[in-house]
Design a protein around this motif. Sequence first.
Motif, short mmCIF file in Angstrom:
data_model
loop_
_atom_site.label_atom_id
_atom_site.label_comp_id
_atom_site.label_asym_id
_atom_site.label_seq_id
_atom_site.Cartn_x
_atom_site.Cartn_y
_atom_site.Cartn_z
N VAL A 180 45.03 46.36 43.15
CA VAL A 180 44.22 45.18 42.83
C VAL A 180 45.16 44.13 42.24
O VAL A 180 46.06 44.45 41.45
CB VAL A 180 43.12 45.52 41.80
N GLU A 197 41.43 39.61 40.41
CA GLU A 197 40.75 39.80 41.69
C GLU A 197 39.43 40.53 41.46
O GLU A 197 39.28 41.31 40.52
CB GLU A 197 41.64 40.61 42.63
N SER A 198 38.47 40.27 42.33
CA SER A 198 37.18 40.97 42.27
C SER A 198 37.34 42.35 42.92
O SER A 198 37.96 42.47 43.98
CB SER A 198 36.11 40.16 42.99
N MET A 199 36.76 43.37 42.27
CA MET A 199 36.83 44.72 42.83
C MET A 199 35.51 45.43 42.59
O MET A 199 34.67 44.98 41.81
CB MET A 199 37.98 45.52 42.18
N GLU A 200 35.32 46.52 43.29
CA GLU A 200 34.10 47.31 43.16
C GLU A 200 34.44 48.79 43.11
O GLU A 200 35.44 49.22 43.69
CB GLU A 200 33.16 47.06 44.35
N VAL A 225 38.11 46.57 47.55
CA VAL A 225 38.43 45.15 47.43
C VAL A 225 38.09 44.51 48.77
O VAL A 225 38.55 44.99 49.82
CB VAL A 225 39.91 44.91 47.07
N LEU A 250 37.33 52.95 45.42
CA LEU A 250 37.61 51.64 44.85
C LEU A 250 37.75 50.66 46.01
O LEU A 250 38.51 50.91 46.96
CB LEU A 250 38.88 51.68 44.01
N THR A 279 40.89 50.84 48.65
CA THR A 279 42.28 50.54 48.29
C THR A 279 42.59 51.19 46.96
O THR A 279 41.70 51.71 46.29
CB THR A 279 42.50 49.01 48.19
N ARG A 313 30.27 46.28 40.37
CA ARG A 313 31.09 45.13 40.73
C ARG A 313 31.78 44.56 39.49
O ARG A 313 31.13 44.26 38.49
CB ARG A 313 30.23 44.06 41.39
#
Length: 487
Positions: free
Chosen positions: A364, A368-371, A356, A354, A361, A424
């Motif tokens: 989150v 927030e944008s995360m992938e 950021v 995961l 990480t 994404r």
Amino acid sequence: MPIISATGISKKYSLRDQQTRRRGLGALFREIVGPTEGDSASVALSEGEFWALRDVDLTVSDGETLGVIGLNGAGKTTLMSLLAGVIKPDTGSVVHNGDVQAVLSLGAGINQKLTGRQNAESGVALRASSIEQREEMIARIEEFSELGEFFDSPVGYYSSGMKARLGFAICISATPQAILIDEALSVGDASFKQKCLLYLEQLRRRGVGMVMVSHSMTSIRQFCDSAIWVHDGQIRARGSSGEVVHEYLQFVEQRQTSSLATPAPARDGNAAPVARSGTRAEPAGSKIKSVMGTAFNAVDRRPSVRALGPVERELHLSGQPGEWIRPEITATEVNELYGRQRPEPGVAEFSAALLVNGQPTNEVWPHESMEIEYRFRLAEPVGNLNVSLVFHKEGSGRLATISTLNQDLLKDQSEAGVVHCRVRIPDMVLAPGNYVVTISIHDGKPYLWRDVILTFRVRTSELLTWGDINLPYSYEVYSTIDEADVE
């Protein structure tokens, strides 16, 4: 030559029991002695009769998997009964060019007073050509059903799941050239359903044709190459399973929201197809030759392709050992809380992260944008690869699913080798709390692997939230204007 060919088949029923019995006796008489001069009149509807199915044409060839969808009462079961030869059409004909096996009801033909073995012997009696084949089929039924010592107990003592195991094992004891399945897999436990699906997938790869009725659009989408939509006894649409399911779901949505009885208009066949990938030249020295990226715009509800920047192309996972450690969640907890763990016969070298801002990480912030990046190796070629990421509240059920089944993003990934993807999520809308991510890797409908892969926490912000979803919003607050102040 098609294994099953139906031409202009129609079937009518009466709303009155006495008239239905009379028509049944008449049909039996015509079957025995042949048609008479007045039979042409039977095509017209009499008072109290209705068409359950009308003027249907279809064919099923070797290795073809045809899905049948539609509302309750649309005529799906009547169609399957006609294709199986359980009932005769009032008009038209059904021709079988090979052995066709029907799995219309797993409990049909099972005697509650007999043991599982005795029912198996009865089930294979007419299909076995020799004593050796008969014994081989019974042994196969005993092994597949996994009933153990209960195989020699009366079926009346069985649970519904045990009856389902026995019924399906009897139905598939001889390998047919085509198989008809009418929601028969909607009963039984999860492990049994999975075993049946794996077996059906093996049959399909061996060239066995299939017709499957299901109310699960995901099952039709994953398992079937093509589909037909039956509505009011007629075929309303036919084509690829994705197109037909899409049109049917549009109709259902309109029907639920506006009570319309007509389907949504079909998509323009001349419209430009949705692009699935974007390729951009990589900077000198980059190890990545090309990258495919599909961005889903929630506002337009249409996928669009955009170029990926240098930072976005920087992959975190390399496939080295130790890159991923499975979360410390036991198999029992997975089975009870998040679905069910599955073995990995077709997947190896799995890793996930995961991210950021491009860094791994497990925390989150809201919105927030995360992938999520994952990577695995296919141990053998597959026919219809799709991957689902499922989000769960820790200790609770499913919240959301992201699947490559949308737009068939991995369907062309058929050869054994490495699959490497990044998902994404531009706006984390889950409320503060702890979450679990599971992955389901499928070849069509059957699983290749399923397990927990990530845990993460959405941090608490200064804003209060209620429920599991933290919707993005903005407020406009207006003060009251006294009319006396208005000139």
